[in-house]
Design an enzyme around this catalytic site. Structure first.
Site, short mmCIF file in Angstrom:
data_model
loop_
_atom_site.label_atom_id
_atom_site.label_comp_id
_atom_site.label_asym_id
_atom_site.label_seq_id
_atom_site.Cartn_x
_atom_site.Cartn_y
_atom_site.Cartn_z
N LYS A 273 0.83 -1.22 0.00
CA LYS A 273 0.00 0.00 0.00
C LYS A 273 0.86 1.26 0.00
CE LYS A 273 -3.18 2.98 0.43
NZ LYS A 273 -4.21 3.24 -0.56
N CYS B 26 -3.72 10.97 1.03
CA CYS B 26 -3.01 9.70 0.79
C CYS B 26 -1.61 9.94 0.26
CB CYS B 26 -3.81 8.86 -0.21
SG CYS B 26 -5.53 8.73 0.28
N1 SAJ Z 1 -1.46 14.95 -9.23
C1 SAJ Z 1 -0.59 15.74 -9.97
N2 SAJ Z 1 -0.19 15.30 -11.20
C2 SAJ Z 1 -0.61 14.11 -11.72
C3 SAJ Z 1 -1.48 13.29 -10.94
C4 SAJ Z 1 -1.89 13.74 -9.70
O1 SAJ Z 1 -0.20 16.82 -9.56
O2 SAJ Z 1 -0.21 13.79 -12.85
C5 SAJ Z 1 -1.88 15.41 -7.91
C6 SAJ Z 1 -3.40 15.64 -7.78
O3 SAJ Z 1 -3.77 16.89 -8.26
C7 SAJ Z 1 -3.58 15.52 -6.27
C8 SAJ Z 1 -2.55 14.47 -5.89
O4 SAJ Z 1 -1.62 14.40 -6.95
O5 SAJ Z 1 -3.29 16.73 -5.63
C9 SAJ Z 1 -3.09 13.10 -5.61
O6 SAJ Z 1 -4.09 12.74 -6.58
P1 SAJ Z 1 -4.19 11.29 -7.21
O7 SAJ Z 1 -5.34 11.29 -8.16
O8 SAJ Z 1 -2.89 10.87 -7.73
O9 SAJ Z 1 -4.45 10.32 -5.98
P2 SAJ Z 1 -5.51 10.28 -4.76
O10 SAJ Z 1 -4.84 10.86 -3.55
O11 SAJ Z 1 -6.84 10.81 -5.11
O12 SAJ Z 1 -5.68 8.67 -4.57
C10 SAJ Z 1 -4.51 7.89 -4.39
C11 SAJ Z 1 -4.56 6.69 -5.37
N3 SAJ Z 1 -3.27 6.02 -5.38
C12 SAJ Z 1 -2.62 5.76 -6.55
O13 SAJ Z 1 -3.04 6.12 -7.62
C13 SAJ Z 1 -1.35 5.00 -6.43
C14 SAJ Z 1 -5.68 5.73 -4.94
O14 SAJ Z 1 -5.68 4.56 -5.73
C15 SAJ Z 1 -5.49 5.34 -3.46
O15 SAJ Z 1 -6.51 4.44 -3.01
C16 SAJ Z 1 -5.56 6.61 -2.64
O16 SAJ Z 1 -4.46 7.45 -3.04
C17 SAJ Z 1 -5.47 6.22 -1.18
O17 SAJ Z 1 -6.51 6.25 -0.50
O18 SAJ Z 1 -4.39 5.82 -0.72
#
Ligand code: SAJ
Length: 434
Positions: A232, A286
């Protein structure tokens, strides 16, 4: 959503020599993961008791309502409450499965705080009966499931609690099964994502798999609790490191004077390159938190993971400084900040870099700040009283000389050059290019 599933048959692995439990499943913690999981399990025919320390949350759920916004969740909860397969309580009942889904925040110096998991284990211990299975879902530092075993064993010396490497039959089962769902798609991903189920012993993993195989359409992979805990953290650290690379590139591009969006678009035409998108920083509860749990477990070894966290945190500071430079360039101008959520098209502001940037700017230049956020009716609390105002997109575009895209919400994507002509524009997400 209802599927023909015989929950009682699934439980009938051991002859029940003790009184029937109050519920088949108790979900401890009715937050972003616990409530959708409880309602989903109830929709599959299990008798579920959702437990929360907040009386307000419990009353809301028992009235068929939800306290969080998530696609499809309101109907799922309403139907389960109406069908009486779901009930909420502030008390932990006796149950065949206990699912722990409580927060694991960062404590002092980015150290993991597992006090809520420990409190859940202490609350479960007096009610647990032989044959029951305890599953931790909260994102946790490696070793947390063993800590839960230790707590239950101390409080219930009458039970044989499974320990890693121990042989012989235990009275209860203990496992770790991390949630992996994406906010905004939680209900769908709960069903369709693969699951990793880590047992303290192989028998524990097998027992926990009974629960997940009742509703998961993806594959369930059994392993040890320590491996599942690490998996995780690694998933979210992997994403954080990759986003850090994109964010660092954007800061390098600012220094050397190239368009980062063009660079990434063209580099990604290489068959083995896939760079993520820069933004104003990384938010949510997360990705911005979990990598620190890996660092805490191996501080000397986790150098890249730590640096990625620092780079992503610094990106918000860098973004704020760039907006301040625009405010200085136009001393009497107003700035429209588009978006405050931690990512597009959700109403979640937890650890949002956009909100932190808006708050920092509002503290010094509140009267010059116009905020546009379609996912809130009221200006978020950190901005209240600063002079910053929550306005519609149209009103912001009429009044502001500077426009900053902080979140690429769909509601902003129609913006074109004609809407922004004559304004200073800073697009932290590359939305206008796309
Ligand atoms: N972000 C960027 N650039 C990108 C992708 C994301 O700046 O190219 C930023 C987003 O704007 C945001 C942050 O990253 O601020 C996180 O967003 P995210 O969509 O990557 O992830 P979360 O936090 O919504 O969900 C993550 C997911 N983990 C992965 O993709 C490995 C989800 O599957 C998990 O279940 C979740 O964390 C969790 O609960 O741990």
């Amino acid at each position: 959503m209802n599927a023909p599933f015989d929950a009682t048959a699934a439980l009938g692995r051991k002859p029940q020599t003790h009184p029937a439990p109050d519920h088949q499943i108790a979900v401890i913690g009715l937050g972003y993961i616990g409530l959708p999981t409880a309602a989903l399990l109830a929709s599959y025919g299990w008798s579920v008791c959702g437990v929360d320390v907040s009386r307000k949350v419990v009353d809301t759920v028992n009235a068929g309502g939800v306290h969080i916004e998530e696609h499809d969740l309101d109907k799922l909860v309403r139907d389960a409450i109406t069908a009486r397969t779901l009930v909420a309580s502030t008390e932990v009942p006796s149950a065949s499965f206990y699912l722990i889904a409580v927060p694991t925040p960062l404590g002092q110096n980015n150290a993991p705080d597992i006090s809520h998991v420990e409190a859940a284990a202490r609350a479960i211990a007096p009610r647990i009966r032989p044959g029951a299975c305890v599953i931790v879902e909260s994102t946790s530092p490696v070793g947390t499931t063993e800590r839960v075993a230790q707590i239950i064993s101390e409080l219930r010396p009458d039970l044989v609690v499974p320990r890693e490497g121990a042989t012989g039959e235990a009275d209860i089962a203990l496992a770790y099964c991390p949630e992996r769902v994406l906010p905004g798609r939680i209900v769908n991903e709960l069903v369709h994502n693969d699951r990793v189920i880590g047992g303290v012993t192989p028998a524990c993993a097998e027992r926990a798999a009974v629960l997940y195989s009742s509703f998961v359409k993806g594959d369930c992979f059994c392993t040890t609790a320590r491996v599942a805990e690490t998996v995780k953290l690694v998933e979210n650290a992997f994403r954080d490191v990759n986003i850090a690379f994109a964010n660092e590139l954007s800061m390098i591009a600012d220094v050397i004077g190239v368009d980062v969006w063009e660079v990434i678009r063209l580099a990604n035409r290489h068959p083995r390159v896939n760079i993520l998108q820069p933004g104003p920083g990384v938010g949510g509860h997360c990705i911005a938190v979990d990598p620190w749990f890996l660092v805490a477990g191996a501080p000397e070894a986790a150098r890249l993971v730590r640096t990625a966290r620092e780079v992503n945190d610094h990106k918000a500071v860098h973004t704020e400084a760039r907006i301040r430079a625009l405010l200085e360039a136009m001393p009497h101008g107003k700035v429209a900040l588009l978006g405050l959520a931690f990512k597009p098209d959700i109403d979640d502001f937890r650890e949002s870099p956009s909100l932190a940037i808006a708050e920092a700017l509002a503290r010094t230049d509140g009267e010059r700040i116009l905020v546009v956020e379609p996912f809130t009716k009221d200006i978020p609390e950190p901005l209240a009283g600063t002079g910053a105002r929550l306005v519609t997109l149209d009103a912001a575009l009429r009044a502001a000389e500077i426009v900053v895209v902080l979140v690429d919400h769909t509601a902003f994507k129609h913006l074109g050059p004609e809407d922004l002509s004559g304004k200073l524009v800073f697009d932290t997400r590359g939305m206008l290019q796309r």
